[in-house]
Scaffold this motif. Structure first.
Motif, mmCIF file in Angstrom:
data_model
loop_
_atom_site.group_PDB
_atom_site.id
_atom_site.type_symbol
_atom_site.label_atom_id
_atom_site.label_comp_id
_atom_site.label_asym_id
_atom_site.label_seq_id
_atom_site.Cartn_x
_atom_site.Cartn_y
_atom_site.Cartn_z
ATOM 1 N N ALA A 137 3.061 3.098 -3.839
ATOM 2 C CA ALA A 137 2.456 3.367 -5.143
ATOM 3 C C ALA A 137 2.617 4.823 -5.582
ATOM 4 O O ALA A 137 2.764 5.104 -6.762
ATOM 5 C CB ALA A 137 0.974 2.990 -5.109
ATOM 6 N N HIS A 194 0.785 -1.237 0.000
ATOM 7 C CA HIS A 194 0.000 0.000 0.000
ATOM 8 C C HIS A 194 0.821 1.293 0.000
ATOM 9 O O HIS A 194 0.277 2.345 -0.289
ATOM 10 C CB HIS A 194 -0.917 0.042 1.237
ATOM 11 N N CYS A 195 2.070 1.208 0.359
ATOM 12 C CA CYS A 195 2.744 2.466 0.689
ATOM 13 C C CYS A 195 3.809 2.911 -0.312
ATOM 14 O O CYS A 195 4.508 3.889 -0.058
ATOM 15 C CB CYS A 195 3.339 2.387 2.090
ATOM 16 N N LEU A 232 9.948 7.736 1.948
ATOM 17 C CA LEU A 232 9.128 8.717 2.657
ATOM 18 C C LEU A 232 8.535 8.057 3.910
ATOM 19 O O LEU A 232 8.304 8.703 4.923
ATOM 20 C CB LEU A 232 8.015 9.218 1.726
ATOM 21 N N VAL A 233 8.280 6.770 3.804
ATOM 22 C CA VAL A 233 7.742 6.017 4.943
ATOM 23 C C VAL A 233 8.856 5.705 5.947
ATOM 24 O O VAL A 233 8.734 5.999 7.133
ATOM 25 C CB VAL A 233 7.091 4.700 4.457
ATOM 26 N N LEU A 256 -1.279 -3.022 9.715
ATOM 27 C CA LEU A 256 -0.333 -2.096 9.072
ATOM 28 C C LEU A 256 0.135 -1.015 10.049
ATOM 29 O O LEU A 256 1.332 -0.731 10.163
ATOM 30 C CB LEU A 256 -1.018 -1.458 7.858
ATOM 31 N N ILE A 298 -8.306 1.200 3.299
ATOM 32 C CA ILE A 298 -7.693 -0.097 3.559
ATOM 33 C C ILE A 298 -8.618 -0.805 4.546
ATOM 34 O O ILE A 298 -8.992 -0.205 5.557
ATOM 35 C CB ILE A 298 -6.278 0.095 4.161
ATOM 36 N N TRP A 339 -4.849 11.542 6.607
ATOM 37 C CA TRP A 339 -4.534 12.761 5.840
ATOM 38 C C TRP A 339 -4.377 12.434 4.359
ATOM 39 O O TRP A 339 -4.913 13.140 3.499
ATOM 40 C CB TRP A 339 -3.254 13.412 6.392
ATOM 41 N N MET A 340 -3.682 11.339 4.061
ATOM 42 C CA MET A 340 -3.513 10.962 2.651
ATOM 43 C C MET A 340 -4.846 10.550 2.032
ATOM 44 O O MET A 340 -5.091 10.810 0.867
ATOM 45 C CB MET A 340 -2.467 9.844 2.516
ATOM 46 N N GLN A 374 -4.962 13.090 -0.563
ATOM 47 C CA GLN A 374 -4.040 12.591 -1.597
ATOM 48 C C GLN A 374 -4.564 11.358 -2.327
ATOM 49 O O GLN A 374 -3.786 10.637 -2.957
ATOM 50 C CB GLN A 374 -2.671 12.264 -0.974
ATOM 51 N N ASN A 375 -5.872 11.130 -2.227
ATOM 52 C CA ASN A 375 -6.472 9.991 -2.937
ATOM 53 C C ASN A 375 -5.996 8.624 -2.486
ATOM 54 O O ASN A 375 -6.076 7.658 -3.258
ATOM 55 C CB ASN A 375 -6.249 10.092 -4.454
ATOM 56 N N LEU A 401 3.869 -0.257 11.484
ATOM 57 C CA LEU A 401 4.553 1.039 11.365
ATOM 58 C C LEU A 401 4.954 1.573 12.740
ATOM 59 O O LEU A 401 6.078 2.039 12.936
ATOM 60 C CB LEU A 401 3.643 2.036 10.634
ATOM 61 N N TRP A 428 -6.479 5.191 -1.081
ATOM 62 C CA TRP A 428 -7.675 4.353 -0.989
ATOM 63 C C TRP A 428 -7.936 3.918 0.454
ATOM 64 O O TRP A 428 -7.056 4.007 1.303
ATOM 65 C CB TRP A 428 -7.496 3.125 -1.879
ATOM 66 N N THR A 439 -1.569 10.118 9.641
ATOM 67 C CA THR A 439 -0.901 10.310 8.340
ATOM 68 C C THR A 439 -1.703 9.608 7.246
ATOM 69 O O THR A 439 -1.913 10.161 6.158
ATOM 70 C CB THR A 439 0.538 9.742 8.391
#
Ligand code: HEC
Length: 112
Positions: A44, A41-42, A50-51, A85, A77, A67-68, A72-73, A89, A75, A64
């Motif tokens: 694409a 997922h992270c 960045l992660v 996930l 999960i 916010w995306m 930021q489109n 993280l 999707w 975060t």
């Protein structure tokens, strides 16, 4: 010679790191429970870097992601997956293990 010493330095830091954690060579993600979800997922829209360059607790990672999704489109999960996930993280990229790298040497900095 210079190239060689940079390589030796990199190898040394990779091998000392590798004792504690395994890194997926493709994404650079730490391999631990849930890492496949981050891998799926992270990466694409932006680099995995960045992660992996971020640190935070579960709350940070959840917000975060929200916010995306909002801006930021990103999707949706499925909730059960998202929890795994976020746990991944927060466990692997937690602010408590934030280790600052040593400063760059002068010749690597932009000219002033
Ligand atoms: C649909 C596209 C998309 C996906 C998929 C995506 N992101 Fe992002 N993300 C973005 C955009 C766009 C930015 C802003 C990039 C920038 O500022 O250059 C961003 C920024 C970030 C940031 C930096 C936030 C900050 O405050 O600077 C982090 C951390 C991050 N994403 C983590 C993730 C994680 C974790 C995942 C997997 C759940 C993920 N991203 C998946 C689009 C996405």
């Amino acid at each position: 010679m210079k190239k060689f010493s940079v390589l030796a330095y990199l190898l040394a830091s990779v091998t000392t790191h590798a004792q504690s954690q395994e890194i997926d060579p493709t994404s650079g993600l730490i391999i631990a429970e849930g890492w496949e979800l981050a891998s799926a997922h992270c990466g694409a829209c932006h680099s995995y870097k960045l992660v992996t360059a971020q640190r935070g607790d579960a709350r940070f990672w959840r917000s975060t992601i929200r916010w995306m999704q909002r801006t930021q489109n990103l999707w949706m999960i499925p909730e059960a997956q998202e929890q795994v996930l976020i746990d991944y993280l927060a466990a692997q990229y937690n602010e408590t293990d934030w280790g600052r790298r040593p400063g760059l040497s002068q010749n690597l900095l932009p000219a002033r």
